[in-house]
Design a protein around this motif. Structure first.
Motif, PDB file in Angstrom:
ATOM      1  N   GLY A 375       0.816  -1.214   0.000  1.00 25.91           N
ATOM      2  CA  GLY A 375       0.000   0.000   0.000  1.00 25.91           C
ATOM      3  C   GLY A 375       0.849   1.263   0.000  1.00 25.91           C
ATOM      4  N   THR A 414      -4.991  -2.302   3.932  1.00 31.63           N
ATOM      5  CA  THR A 414      -3.918  -1.305   4.045  1.00 31.63           C
ATOM      6  C   THR A 414      -4.480   0.117   4.129  1.00 31.63           C
ATOM      7  OG1 THR A 414      -3.724  -0.848   1.668  1.00 31.63           O
ATOM      8  CG2 THR A 414      -2.495  -2.747   2.511  1.00 31.63           C
ATOM      9  N   VAL A 423      -4.419  -6.062   0.990  1.00 33.53           N
ATOM     10  CA  VAL A 423      -3.107  -6.494   0.508  1.00 33.53           C
ATOM     11  C   VAL A 423      -3.275  -7.294  -0.787  1.00 33.53           C
ATOM     12  CG1 VAL A 423      -1.129  -7.965   1.040  1.00 33.53           C
ATOM     13  CG2 VAL A 423      -2.065  -6.463   2.812  1.00 33.53           C
ATOM     14  N   TYR A 569       2.221   2.736   8.878  1.00 37.42           N
ATOM     15  CA  TYR A 569       0.927   2.283   8.354  1.00 37.42           C
ATOM     16  C   TYR A 569       0.011   3.476   8.083  1.00 37.42           C
ATOM     17  CZ  TYR A 569       2.237  -2.484   9.685  1.00 37.42           C
ATOM     18  OH  TYR A 569       2.868  -3.695   9.787  1.00 37.42           O
TER      19      TYR A 569
END
Ligand code: GCW
Length: 681
Positions: A375, A414, A423, A569
């Motif tokens: 991502g 993601t 994903v 993230y």
């Protein structure tokens, strides 16, 4: 004797009488037009497959006279297929896809396996045979199938001396000494098994590479393998050691920007393509764990990858550049290093470069949160690297069905482009519109008679292929297919074995690394417990680095107040994981240092929960042992005994893990084992 060599390709006679009758009626005659090596395999497969499944000899013909016909072929190669039309449907399934159809024409009932290429016909043939092996109705077939990922590749970590890094099933299949002259039947059986699950590439050599494989002597041997695999649609790739220009090219440097180095690789690639016109390309591990790479010359991963990509691109080859790296100089959280090095390079790679990322940021643990690079590099096609060989999951003796683990990663969100950016969508290229897409699996195969040491290791090889073809398949469905083909279609056996498989990976997590613990395995071999390991040259080679146990609590703080790996993230993911109260408990100690007394969802304290999880792991293995014992009359004695013996080892090991981990962590928690639980010894 039953040694497991046949994998899921047993073709025993169909036991359901009704189904058998249907098959015999509909498959009165088999017609395959065309003669390519691949179609020859189709014919052989139908002959052997139907011979076994229907219990009668089946001849494959060029044309037929009977009313009920199984017809396989392409529009280009078979007039009979062409006569059926199918143009639009075939267009939709692409070069490797296929149709399985029931169709009436000219007063005949056709069961059709149609594709655009002979390889598609082969894939369709295996699918069709699987329907019979699993005893499905084939009266009204309307299957359209095409792969979701373009490259479905096994990675062999095989050395030229035939040892296998992290291999637990004997030695390497490639007998370099007898190659190129002697083609072991096993190579063909290997290729056939891969084709049956849609695997279309194989990297023959270890990522910790030896440059000798790029010398003419070895390239001739590689060519022989490539020739053997070609009719099965299996392309050969090699690992390229970055310092090869020095080691086998007599150059002074391997600097990717040096003209002599570029020229050397270009010539080397041309040489390879003279031997192997459809060579797939290179897989490269560089500047990681001591391997040479572009950083040795002050260059980036992109400089290195692009240089190789330029050499390969005129020939259609690709570079799979691994993101599994250590930066030896930065004493930062190891979980952050791949992202830190690669994210800034997004958009700087050539079109024929893919970056290959492990499912998680540490290293093939029994459970890891998805790798933050998924991502985060929208301009670069990313290869998913799964490990089929169970380096950290009990290796060759523990039963751990990995589909739930692979699926857990693939289904993770993601949030790269808002909710639903899984994903899987990154990997299959659909999220960012990449036409190149790939999944790689580090193979668990070796010279063991049953290929994988544990009979259930075969299921993980099978699973990898099936998910690489179609990541939307469920773990249950894959297990169901595999059990029916590998053992039997008996309902009690199917449901009980499926039960064992479905819970087996969670059992491993529980008795090894529950609640987000990770990398507390024994030093270097990674088999048994070793949470006490410290005093190594690098902090992240120790276990204490990862679990951070102290008198206050347990776990690695990766939030803002800790290593801040969580910042890699998407904000939505961070929001959920940064608060221990909303962080899924399965990742708790991955991201948080938690007090021993902290209450968890169960109402128990962290310490008590840890004790319960380790115990639950042992109990699951006990339950598997009982189930398996009850199936003695339904499984051949050889495989039954082997699995029983391995389950005993697994049970002993699960206890070993509990004893070692609880006694060790207890020296910090200073708390008793909760009443009612067996005490560690
Ligand atoms: O999982 C680790 C292994 C190494 C391996 C490395 C890698 C090939 O312990 O044996 O080396 O990862 O993936 O490069």
């Amino acid at each position: 004797a039953e040694d497991g060599y046949q994998l899921w390709q047993r073709y025993n006679q169909v036991t359901n009488k009704g189904q058998l009758k249907q098959y015999q009626q509909l498959l009165e005659e088999v017609v395959v037009q065309g003669n390519s090596p691949t179609l020859q395999i189709v014919k052989d497969e139908l002959q052997t497959g139907l011979g076994g499944l229907l219990g009668k000899t089946t001849a494959v013909k060029e044309s037929g006279g009977k009313k009920n016909v199984l017809l396989a072929g392409t529009r280009n190669g078979s007039a009979l297929v062409k006569a059926l039309g199918l143009e639009e449907d075939l267009k939709a399934v692409g070069p490797e896809g296929y149709l399985l159809l029931s169709q009436k024409a000219n007063g005949k009932n056709y069961t059709v396996i149609a594709a655009n290429s002979d390889l598609g016909v082969l894939y369709g043939t295996f699918h069709f045979l699987r329907l019979l092996q699993t005893q499905q109705d084939i009266q009204r077939l309307a299957v359209k199938s095409s792969p979701k990922t373009k490259l479905r590749i096994l990675n062999h970590w095989d050395n030229l001396d035939r040892t296998v890094e992290r291999g637990y099933a004997g030695f390497s299949l490639w007998d370099w000494h007898k190659l190129p002259d002697y083609i072991d039947q096993r190579y063909l059986d290997y290729a056939r098994a891969n084709a049956s699950i849609g695997i279309n590439g194989t990297v023959l050599t270890n990522v910790n590479a030896n440059s000798l494989v790029l010398t003419p002597e070895y390239l001739k041997k590689v060519t022989a393998l490539a020739n053997a695999f070609r009719p099965y649609g299996l392309k050969v790739y090699l690992t390229a050691r970055f310092s090869s220009p020095i080691e086998i090219g007599k150059l002074k440097t391997a600097d990717p920007l040096d003209p002599a180095v570029k020229a050397w690789w270009q010539k080397k690639v041309e040489e390879i393509y003279q031997y192997i016109p459809d060579f797939g390309g290179f897989l490269v591990k560089a500047n990681s764990e001591g391997q040479p790479g572009p950083q040795n010359y002050g260059r980036t991963h992109a400089d290195g990858a692009n240089m190789l990509a330029d050499a390969l691109s005129p020939k259609g080859g690709i570079v799979m550049w691994r993101a599994f790296v250590y930066d030896n100089n930065v004493p930062d959280d190891r979980a952050k290093q791949a992202y830190s090095e690669f994210k800034p390079l997004d958009g700087t790679f050539r079109k024929n470069v893919m970056v290959q990322v492990k499912n998680g940021a540490i290293d093939f643990q029994p459970r890891e949160p998805f790798h933050p690079l998924f991502g985060a590099m929208p301009k670069t096609p990313l290869v998913m690297e799964f490990q089929i060989t169970q380096e950290y999951l009990g290796q060759g003796t523990h039963l751990a069905y990995l589909a739930p683990m692979f699926k857990e990663t693939l289904e993770s969100d993601t949030y790269a482009q808002g909710k639903g950016s899984t994903v899987a969508k990154v990997v299959d290229g659909s999220l960012n519109g990449h036409s190149l897409s790939a999944m790689a699996g580090v193979a668990n195969i070796g010279t063991d008679r049953n290929w994988t040491s544990h009979p259930f290791g075969q299921a993980n090889w099978y699973t990898f292929g099936r998910l690489a073809w179609d990541h939307s398949l469920s773990s249950e469905q894959i297990a169901d297919e595999w059990i029916r083909m590998t053992f039997s279609n008996e309902p009690k056996l199917i449901s009980e074995v499926k039960n064992m498989m479905m819970g087996s990976r969670e059992a491993v997590v529980n008795y090894m690394t529950p609640l987000g613990l990770h990398h507390i395995m024994g030093w270097s071999h990674h088999y048994g417990p070793g949470p006490w390991i410290k005093d190594k040259p690098r902090a992240d080679w120790t276990s204490v680095y990862f679990h951070r146990a102290d008198e206050k609590g347990l776990g690695f703080n990766r939030t803002k107040t800790g290593s801040n790996a969580l910042a890699q993230y998407a904000p939505e993911v961070q929001a959920q994981w940064q608060d221990p109260a909303t962080c899924p408990e399965k990742y708790l100690l991955w991201f948080h240092h938690v007090a021993w007394d902290q209450k968890l969802a169960s109402g128990r304290t962290l310490w008590d929960e840890l004790c319960y999880k380790y115990t639950a792991g042992i109990d699951s293995v006990k339950a598997m042992q009982q189930t398996w014992a009850g199936l003695a009359s339904q499984v051949d004695p050889e495989r039954h005994k082997q699995v029983s013996t391995f389950l005993k080892i697994q049970h002993d090991d699960a206890k070993w893990w509990r004893d070692a981990c609880l006694l060790y962590f207890q020296t910090f928690s200073k708390k008793p084992i909760p009443a009612g639980l067996e005490k560690p010894e």
